[in-house]
Design an enzyme around this catalytic site. Sequence first.
Site, PDB file in Angstrom:
ATOM      1  N   GLY A  66      -9.481 -16.642 -36.489  1.00 52.25           N
ATOM      2  CA  GLY A  66      -8.547 -16.884 -35.386  1.00 52.25           C
ATOM      3  C   GLY A  66      -8.939 -18.149 -34.653  1.00 52.25           C
ATOM      4  N   GLY A 115     -10.051 -12.863 -38.552  1.00 51.91           N
ATOM      5  CA  GLY A 115      -8.601 -12.694 -38.483  1.00 51.91           C
ATOM      6  C   GLY A 115      -7.917 -12.745 -39.844  1.00 51.91           C
ATOM      7  CD  GLU A 138     -15.605 -11.187 -36.523  1.00 50.03           C
ATOM      8  OE1 GLU A 138     -16.461 -10.559 -37.192  1.00 50.03           O
ATOM      9  OE2 GLU A 138     -14.447 -11.395 -36.906  1.00 50.03           O
ATOM     10  CG  ASP A 146     -11.464  -9.209 -33.540  1.00 49.29           C
ATOM     11  OD1 ASP A 146     -11.913  -9.659 -34.608  1.00 49.29           O
ATOM     12  OD2 ASP A 146     -10.717  -9.859 -32.789  1.00 49.29           O
TER      13      ASP A 146
HETATM   14  C1  QUE Z   1     -18.241 -16.878 -36.757  1.00 47.31           C
HETATM   15  C2  QUE Z   1     -16.939 -16.533 -36.488  1.00 47.31           C
HETATM   16  C3  QUE Z   1     -15.888 -17.445 -36.630  1.00 47.31           C
HETATM   17  C4  QUE Z   1     -16.206 -18.758 -37.052  1.00 47.31           C
HETATM   18  C5  QUE Z   1     -17.537 -19.101 -37.308  1.00 47.31           C
HETATM   19  C6  QUE Z   1     -18.535 -18.158 -37.159  1.00 47.31           C
HETATM   20  C7  QUE Z   1     -14.501 -17.124 -36.366  1.00 47.31           C
HETATM   21  C8  QUE Z   1     -13.541 -18.156 -36.534  1.00 47.31           C
HETATM   22  C9  QUE Z   1     -13.939 -19.441 -36.959  1.00 47.31           C
HETATM   23  C10 QUE Z   1     -13.028 -20.530 -37.190  1.00 47.31           C
HETATM   24  C11 QUE Z   1     -12.632 -20.863 -38.467  1.00 47.31           C
HETATM   25  C12 QUE Z   1     -11.793 -21.930 -38.702  1.00 47.31           C
HETATM   26  C13 QUE Z   1     -11.330 -22.703 -37.672  1.00 47.31           C
HETATM   27  C14 QUE Z   1     -11.734 -22.376 -36.374  1.00 47.31           C
HETATM   28  C15 QUE Z   1     -12.572 -21.314 -36.138  1.00 47.31           C
HETATM   29  O1  QUE Z   1     -15.245 -19.690 -37.205  1.00 47.31           O
HETATM   30  O2  QUE Z   1     -14.174 -15.978 -35.990  1.00 47.31           O
HETATM   31  O3  QUE Z   1     -11.277 -23.146 -35.363  1.00 47.31           O
HETATM   32  O4  QUE Z   1     -10.505 -23.770 -37.894  1.00 47.31           O
HETATM   33  O5  QUE Z   1     -12.247 -17.884 -36.277  1.00 47.31           O
HETATM   34  O6  QUE Z   1     -19.839 -18.483 -37.399  1.00 47.31           O
HETATM   35  O7  QUE Z   1     -16.646 -15.268 -36.097  1.00 47.31           O
END
Ligand code: QUE
Length: 334
Positions: A66, A115, A138, A146
Amino acid sequence: MTSEFVRITTDGRLGRILLDRPAALNALDLGMIRALQVALDGFAARPRVHAVAIAGAGGRAFCAGGDIRAIRAHAMAGEMNAVRDFFAEEYTLNAAIAACPVPYIALIDGICMGGGIGVSVHGDIRVATEAATFAMPETAIGFFPDIGASYFLPRLPGALGFYLGLTGSRVVGADAVHAGLATHFVPREGLAALEADLARDGATAIATHAAPLPPFTLAPHRDAIDRCFGGGSVPAILAALEAEGTEWARATLTTLRAMSPASLLWSHRLITEGAARSLRACLDAELALSLRVTRHADFAEGVRAMVVDKDRKPAWVHPRVEDVPGEEIDGLFA
Ligand code: QUE
């Protein structure tokens, strides 16, 4: 409601959804979540749509999660209504996928995290290729598993759900089938033919495309996972890993020690409580927790270290699990 990052088409009997935001590994923003909900509702109203298939564009990811960076910014600005809107609509979409009146088929070829698992695992059919990787990472960002994870993790075999949800370990496509996150293994080279047959014949076409399942790479550790992660509390898990004395246990301890200690505690409690809840009750509990955890300093710091600055050196509020006051966790669930 449309999004430039979501492509909706119909193809024979198949309603198709393409997550098309490859520069962000198809991570979901609120506009994409709304577009997915509208697409599902629209397909459900069309009798000629016999199944819905969702895939990711770009060849690297199904969906990496997400828009956690935007959520951090909203939470730090005190814009909790924006935080609530995002999670409430994401979790309602997860529930709508579980209730989809026609088979919902996720074609997972590449990264599928957070997500991304939420828009796949609640569907009837989850196809994973050899290029698929699944993770609920997470606890590394001071959040918690979640998108209905408190429903599906405690229902995976043995203590696998606690292992996956607390360590954030990645599993490959075939392992995801063994663990129950995915339902079918199809080699990447067979995906295009599968999609053509789904459009012609509907969801039954999956039967002729599933390939023999490679062995479970976690098989050598399954007993140790159940022994250690079934411990009933985070301190018990850490103590059991210390007692194991194997290379795997040492590596797993190192992984857990890098996660937010508070996050391990609130995640463990949420997953434990989820075992006795319906999916909707799990999602409601997750929404309540998300509004509290996103205001915890570990969330701002974890997203900073892993997603924003990418230094991978978070400074957690409490350095060790043993340092986290019990009242701090109790307060989040009150
Ligand atoms: C742990 C996470 C997430 C993460 C990195 C972690 C996560 C998440 C993202 C993410 C992925 C791609 C994107 C962005 C965020 O990275 O939940 O903006 O383009 O959504 O180490 O839980």
